[in-house]
Design an enzyme around this catalytic site. Structure first.
Site, PDB file in Angstrom:
ATOM      1  N   ARG A  51      15.870 -45.134 -23.115  1.00  0.00           N
ATOM      2  CA  ARG A  51      15.204 -46.472 -23.058  1.00  0.00           C
ATOM      3  C   ARG A  51      15.460 -47.078 -21.785  1.00  0.00           C
ATOM      4  O   ARG A  51      14.583 -47.743 -21.198  1.00  0.00           O
ATOM      5  CB  ARG A  51      15.747 -47.481 -24.008  1.00  0.00           C
ATOM      6  CG  ARG A  51      14.894 -47.493 -25.246  1.00  0.00           C
ATOM      7  CD  ARG A  51      16.115 -48.148 -26.477  1.00  0.00           C
ATOM      8  NE  ARG A  51      16.784 -46.847 -26.610  1.00  0.00           N
ATOM      9  CZ  ARG A  51      16.781 -45.768 -27.148  1.00  0.00           C
ATOM     10  NH1 ARG A  51      15.532 -45.393 -27.897  1.00  0.00           N
ATOM     11  NH2 ARG A  51      17.626 -44.702 -27.302  1.00  0.00           N
ATOM     12  N   THR A  52      16.764 -47.337 -21.495  1.00  0.00           N
ATOM     13  CA  THR A  52      17.138 -47.979 -20.010  1.00  0.00           C
ATOM     14  C   THR A  52      16.489 -47.427 -18.782  1.00  0.00           C
ATOM     15  O   THR A  52      15.818 -47.989 -18.294  1.00  0.00           O
ATOM     16  CB  THR A  52      18.517 -48.141 -19.942  1.00  0.00           C
ATOM     17  OG1 THR A  52      19.012 -48.749 -21.011  1.00  0.00           O
ATOM     18  CG2 THR A  52      18.891 -49.098 -18.476  1.00  0.00           C
ATOM     19  N   LYS A  80      28.583 -31.819  -5.543  1.00  0.00           N
ATOM     20  CA  LYS A  80      29.210 -31.180  -4.488  1.00  0.00           C
ATOM     21  C   LYS A  80      30.274 -32.246  -3.926  1.00  0.00           C
ATOM     22  O   LYS A  80      30.842 -31.574  -2.929  1.00  0.00           O
ATOM     23  CB  LYS A  80      27.680 -31.133  -3.388  1.00  0.00           C
ATOM     24  CG  LYS A  80      26.752 -30.422  -3.693  1.00  0.00           C
ATOM     25  CD  LYS A  80      25.964 -30.365  -2.357  1.00  0.00           C
ATOM     26  CE  LYS A  80      24.285 -30.010  -2.868  1.00  0.00           C
ATOM     27  NZ  LYS A  80      23.440 -30.119  -1.819  1.00  0.00           N
ATOM     28  N   ARG A 101      23.434 -46.208 -13.389  1.00  0.00           N
ATOM     29  CA  ARG A 101      24.241 -45.946 -14.521  1.00  0.00           C
ATOM     30  C   ARG A 101      25.217 -45.049 -14.337  1.00  0.00           C
ATOM     31  O   ARG A 101      24.931 -44.134 -13.912  1.00  0.00           O
ATOM     32  CB  ARG A 101      23.380 -45.780 -15.837  1.00  0.00           C
ATOM     33  CG  ARG A 101      24.264 -45.214 -17.072  1.00  0.00           C
ATOM     34  CD  ARG A 101      23.346 -45.113 -18.368  1.00  0.00           C
ATOM     35  NE  ARG A 101      22.907 -46.212 -19.102  1.00  0.00           N
ATOM     36  CZ  ARG A 101      22.374 -46.345 -19.854  1.00  0.00           C
ATOM     37  NH1 ARG A 101      22.173 -45.248 -20.786  1.00  0.00           N
ATOM     38  NH2 ARG A 101      22.097 -47.632 -20.425  1.00  0.00           N
ATOM     39  N   HIS A 129      26.850 -53.906 -19.676  1.00  0.00           N
ATOM     40  CA  HIS A 129      25.308 -53.586 -19.638  1.00  0.00           C
ATOM     41  C   HIS A 129      24.464 -54.720 -19.581  1.00  0.00           C
ATOM     42  O   HIS A 129      23.718 -55.220 -20.405  1.00  0.00           O
ATOM     43  CB  HIS A 129      25.085 -52.829 -20.929  1.00  0.00           C
ATOM     44  CG  HIS A 129      23.540 -51.870 -20.771  1.00  0.00           C
ATOM     45  ND1 HIS A 129      22.721 -52.174 -19.957  1.00  0.00           N
ATOM     46  CD2 HIS A 129      23.608 -50.911 -21.707  1.00  0.00           C
ATOM     47  CE1 HIS A 129      21.683 -51.470 -20.295  1.00  0.00           C
ATOM     48  NE2 HIS A 129      22.125 -50.604 -21.352  1.00  0.00           N
TER      49      HIS A 129
HETATM   50  C1  NCD Z   1      23.086 -48.527 -24.912  1.00  0.00           C
HETATM   51  C2  NCD Z   1      24.071 -48.435 -23.796  1.00  0.00           C
HETATM   52  O1  NCD Z   1      23.810 -47.293 -23.227  1.00  0.00           O
HETATM   53  O2  NCD Z   1      25.160 -48.780 -23.812  1.00  0.00           O
HETATM   54  N1  NCD Z   1      21.962 -48.014 -24.927  1.00  0.00           N
HETATM   55  C3  NCD Z   1      20.772 -48.583 -24.306  1.00  0.00           C
HETATM   56  O3  NCD Z   1      21.122 -48.783 -23.141  1.00  0.00           O
HETATM   57  N2  NCD Z   1      19.775 -49.040 -24.984  1.00  0.00           N
HETATM   58  C4  NCD Z   1      23.931 -48.452 -26.228  1.00  0.00           C
HETATM   59  C5  NCD Z   1      24.374 -46.940 -26.894  1.00  0.00           C
HETATM   60  O4  NCD Z   1      24.253 -45.993 -25.868  1.00  0.00           O
HETATM   61  O5  NCD Z   1      24.762 -46.917 -27.881  1.00  0.00           O
END
Ligand code: NCD
Length: 307
Positions: A51-52, A80, A101, A129
């Site tokens: 999703r993100t 590398k 991320r 997040h």
């Molecule tokens: C979350 C994350 O990556 O922290 N997911 C997300 O970004 N929607 C929650 C999770 O992975 O449980």
């Protein structure tokens, strides 16, 4: 340079202005289809995401911009031996804004120190997040028409759940918000967050029982046990199914409860709950695109003003 690294960057005023922009986008997305023309978003995902990553990429395309990047550390020069700092320095020359991320706490902050373009934290280890929080707040606002005077239950892995950490820190600023922390002993919210709440006189309770506490909640934020942060698989297996929200447990809740989940879901919400009008987690995922459009526009505008 303006970045979005953690909840400290999310003042009430800033959240409200992004929510209001997201609203305008929802009303007529076509009005925004050229806002970021000729701009490039670098999407740097050193950790898995559906999703993100996709909502950021879809947001940038929806604004008329383009996207470059990678979706796993394996396909970047990290394999590398390149440092994050070097990767970011270089990305600043190829893109106008970047989303990071990373499995390490503090990675987004470090990136921002080496970056010549705005950095957005899309999750740094078990830490924060903030764009998930923006998504959550837009969802809560849409459902409840307010972000104040709410009893917010958070259930599951409160220790490693970075979405929980950012949400609590941000919502703590709003008048009349109290928290019900539902987790097994081993997955309690980190102490530093509890200390912050005590310092700000935020009311919160800790319990291990969802059945006993669900009836008081206006919002229930379910979370997955974060398998990838565990040191040993046996602990994960023991804890993973501690809480399962099903119709029977949901029958103990208020009729206007809203059930959120950042997703992905594993077992913690039974599929039968999806049909209950109180389940808003799929709508929540959809809102993620609009609030990210608002955020990208805002950070690019500020970078331009600064230049
Ligand atoms: C979350 C994350 O990556 O922290 N997911 C997300 O970004 N929607 C929650 C999770 O992975 O449980």
């Amino acid at each position: 340079m303006n970045h979005l690294i953690d909840a400290k960057d999310l003042s009430i005023q800033y959240v409200n202005s992004l929510i209001s922009d997201a609203h305008k986008i929802i009303e007529d997305p076509t009005l925004y289809s050229k806002r970021c023309e000729s701009k490039i978003l670098a999407s740097l995902f050193f950790e898995p995401s559906t999703r993100t990553r996709l909502s950021f990429e879809s947001a940038m395309y929806g604004l008329g911009g383009s996207v470059i990047g990678f979706s796993s550390a394996d396909s970047s020069s990290t394999t590398k031996g390149e440092s994050l700092a070097d990767t970011i320095r270089m990305v600043s020359a190829y893109a106008d804004i970047c989303v990071v991320r990373h499995p390490k706490e503090g990675a987004a902050l470090l990136s921002s120190r080496y970056s010549g373009i705005p950095v957005i934290n899309a999750g740094d280890g078990g830490h924060q997040h903030p764009t998930q929080t923006l998504t959550d707040l837009l969802t809560i606002y849409e459902v409840k028409k307010r972000l104040s005077n709410l009893t917010v239950g958070l259930c599951g892995d409160l220790k490693f759940g970075r979405t929980v950490h950012s949400l609590i820190e941000t919502m703590s600023q709003y008048e009349g918000v109290s928290f019900v922390l539902v987790s097994p002993e081993e997955l309690h919210l980190p102490n530093y967050l509890k200390t912050n709440m005590r310092r700000k006189n935020i009311h919160f309770t800790e319990t291990s029982s969802l059945e006993d506490s669900i009836g008081n909640m206006d919002i229930l934020y379910m979370t997955r046990v974060q398998r990838e942060r565990f040191f040993n698989e046996a602990d994960y297996v023991r804890l993973k199914d501690t809480y399962i929200l099903d119709n029977q447990r949901l029958s103990l809740a208020k009729p206007d409860l809203a059930v959120l989940h950042p997703l992905p879901r594993v077992n913690e919400i039974a599929h039968e709950v999806d049909n209950d009008p109180r389940a808003v987690y799929f709508k929540q995922a959809e809102y993620g695109r609009y609030i990210r459009m608002a955020l990208i526009m805002d950070l690019l505008k500020k970078a331009k003003e600064e230049a």
